[in-house]
Design an enzyme around this catalytic site. Structure first.
Site, PDB file in Angstrom:
ATOM      1  N   ILE A 167       8.304  -7.998 -14.693  1.00  0.00           N
ATOM      2  CA  ILE A 167       6.975  -6.535 -14.795  1.00  0.00           C
ATOM      3  C   ILE A 167       6.855  -5.945 -16.018  1.00  0.00           C
ATOM      4  CG2 ILE A 167       5.416  -5.429 -13.431  1.00  0.00           C
ATOM      5  CD1 ILE A 167       5.895  -7.173 -11.352  1.00  0.00           C
ATOM      6  N   HIS A 190      -4.268   0.951   0.798  1.00  0.00           N
ATOM      7  CA  HIS A 190      -3.031   0.981   2.106  1.00  0.00           C
ATOM      8  C   HIS A 190      -3.196   2.734   2.112  1.00  0.00           C
ATOM      9  CE1 HIS A 190      -1.682  -3.388   2.244  1.00  0.00           C
ATOM     10  NE2 HIS A 190      -3.128  -2.978   2.242  1.00  0.00           N
ATOM     11  N   THR A 241       9.343  -2.064  -7.392  1.00  0.00           N
ATOM     12  CA  THR A 241      10.846  -1.491  -7.318  1.00  0.00           C
ATOM     13  C   THR A 241      11.561  -2.059  -8.454  1.00  0.00           C
ATOM     14  OG1 THR A 241      10.343  -4.662  -7.849  1.00  0.00           O
ATOM     15  CG2 THR A 241      10.506  -3.822  -5.880  1.00  0.00           C
ATOM     16  N   ASN A 252       3.681 -12.270 -11.405  1.00  0.00           N
ATOM     17  CA  ASN A 252       4.589 -12.553 -10.222  1.00  0.00           C
ATOM     18  C   ASN A 252       5.966 -12.834 -10.172  1.00  0.00           C
ATOM     19  OD1 ASN A 252       5.001 -11.126  -7.576  1.00  0.00           O
ATOM     20  ND2 ASN A 252       4.712 -13.125  -6.714  1.00  0.00           N
ATOM     21  N   CYS A 305      -7.480  15.290  14.961  1.00  0.00           N
ATOM     22  CA  CYS A 305      -8.682  15.696  14.495  1.00  0.00           C
ATOM     23  C   CYS A 305      -9.196  15.549  13.507  1.00  0.00           C
ATOM     24  CB  CYS A 305      -8.707  17.338  14.598  1.00  0.00           C
ATOM     25  SG  CYS A 305      -7.413  18.569  13.430  1.00  0.00           S
ATOM     26  N   ARG A 342       9.415  -7.130   2.533  1.00  0.00           N
ATOM     27  CA  ARG A 342       9.724  -8.655   3.248  1.00  0.00           C
ATOM     28  C   ARG A 342      10.977  -8.890   2.368  1.00  0.00           C
ATOM     29  NH1 ARG A 342       4.540  -8.426   5.636  1.00  0.00           N
ATOM     30  NH2 ARG A 342       4.913  -8.059   8.320  1.00  0.00           N
ATOM     31  N   ASP A 381       2.405   4.792  -2.865  1.00  0.00           N
ATOM     32  CA  ASP A 381       4.008   5.122  -3.331  1.00  0.00           C
ATOM     33  C   ASP A 381       2.956   6.575  -4.234  1.00  0.00           C
ATOM     34  OD1 ASP A 381       3.303   4.083  -5.926  1.00  0.00           O
ATOM     35  OD2 ASP A 381       4.838   2.731  -5.004  1.00  0.00           O
TER      36      ASP A 381
END
Length: 253
Positions: A243, A126, A31, A225, A137, A39, A109
């Site tokens: 962070i 992910h 961020t 966090n 294919c 979210r 990213d």
């Protein structure tokens, strides 16, 4: 509650004493590079709930309008103009110091690689937005090649070899994770002597389970966090500072 400075000092001590650090990163580390989460208060889906359809496999495969909107979103994704921030660079410092055993990221990213990490150090659970895959294919190719076709007028480009639907090589809702990728993430966690979880809510499974897995194997745990997570009770150190400010203080040699 432990004073913030004491927590930073303790985290730095744990990092310096470790020899097999495994890092888990979520959207929070990116961020500060200008890439919104999904979210959060300013998240992509919070501001535009319809965008969530573009990340749902069933909708994407069935609806050309959804695909056309998704391709425009890909062209305009802020990651194409973003660069690694001080948080990414601090994590790379662990690799430079020879302490990084592996980097597991939920992000798509590619900013960790741009910060300098060797490809074989990074586990993208992910997938990556920097690559395209054909649903027909299985062919994979660089995303910029297909975005050029969109800019040239193809609103919903298909595979030039089989005619199949093209999508970002990322894991959509309703799409199975790649077993080999998850297995590698779990194996790294089990081998860690320090697990550093950064910018992740630790609510998305099975990836979040790397934290208790590492702890059960004897690793120390640091969680960085801005909000509480369900795993906080497992942490040796909790850091709530920004962070990009706190990671350089605990990771630098």
């Amino acid at each position: 509650m432990t004073p913030p400075e004491d927590s930073v000092t303790r985290a730095r001590q744990l990092v310096d004493a470790a020899r097999r650090i495994v890092v888990l990163t979520g959207a929070g580390i990116s961020t500060e590079s200008g890439i919104p989460d999904f979210r959060g208060p300013k998240g992509v889906w919070t501001k535009n709930p319809a965008a969530e359809k573009q990340s749902t496999l069933q909708n994407y495969l069935a609806d050309g309008e959804v695909r056309r909107a998704a391709w425009q979103s890909r062209i305009n994704h802020p990651a194409w103009h973003a660069g690694p921030n001080s948080g990414h660079r601090a994590v790379f410092e662990l690799e430079r110091r020879g302490l990084l055993h592996g980097l597991i990221t939920q992000n798509i990213d590619g900013l960790h690689q741009l910060a300098g990490h060797a490809e074989n150090r990074v586990v993208e659970v992910h997938g990556t937005m920097r690559r395209v895959m054909c649903w027909g294919c299985g062919k994979r190719l660089p995303m910029p090649e297909v975005l050029q076709r969109v800019r040239a007028g193809e609103a919903d480009p298909h595979c030039l070899e089989c005619g199949g639907i093209l999508k970002s090589d990322t894991i959509s809702f309703g799409q199975a994770l790649v077993p080999e990728v998850i297995e590698r993430a779990m194996a790294l966690a089990a081998e860690a002597d320090l697990l550093l979880a950064i910018g992740t809510t630790l609510q998305v499974y099975p990836v979040a389970s790397v934290v208790p897995l590492a702890g059960e194997a004897g690793a120390r745990i640091i969680i960085v966090n801005d909000q509480p997570t369900p795993m906080d009770a497992l942490a040796d150190v909790l850091l709530r500072q920004p962070i990009g400010e706190v990671l350089p203080r605990i990771c630098a040699g």
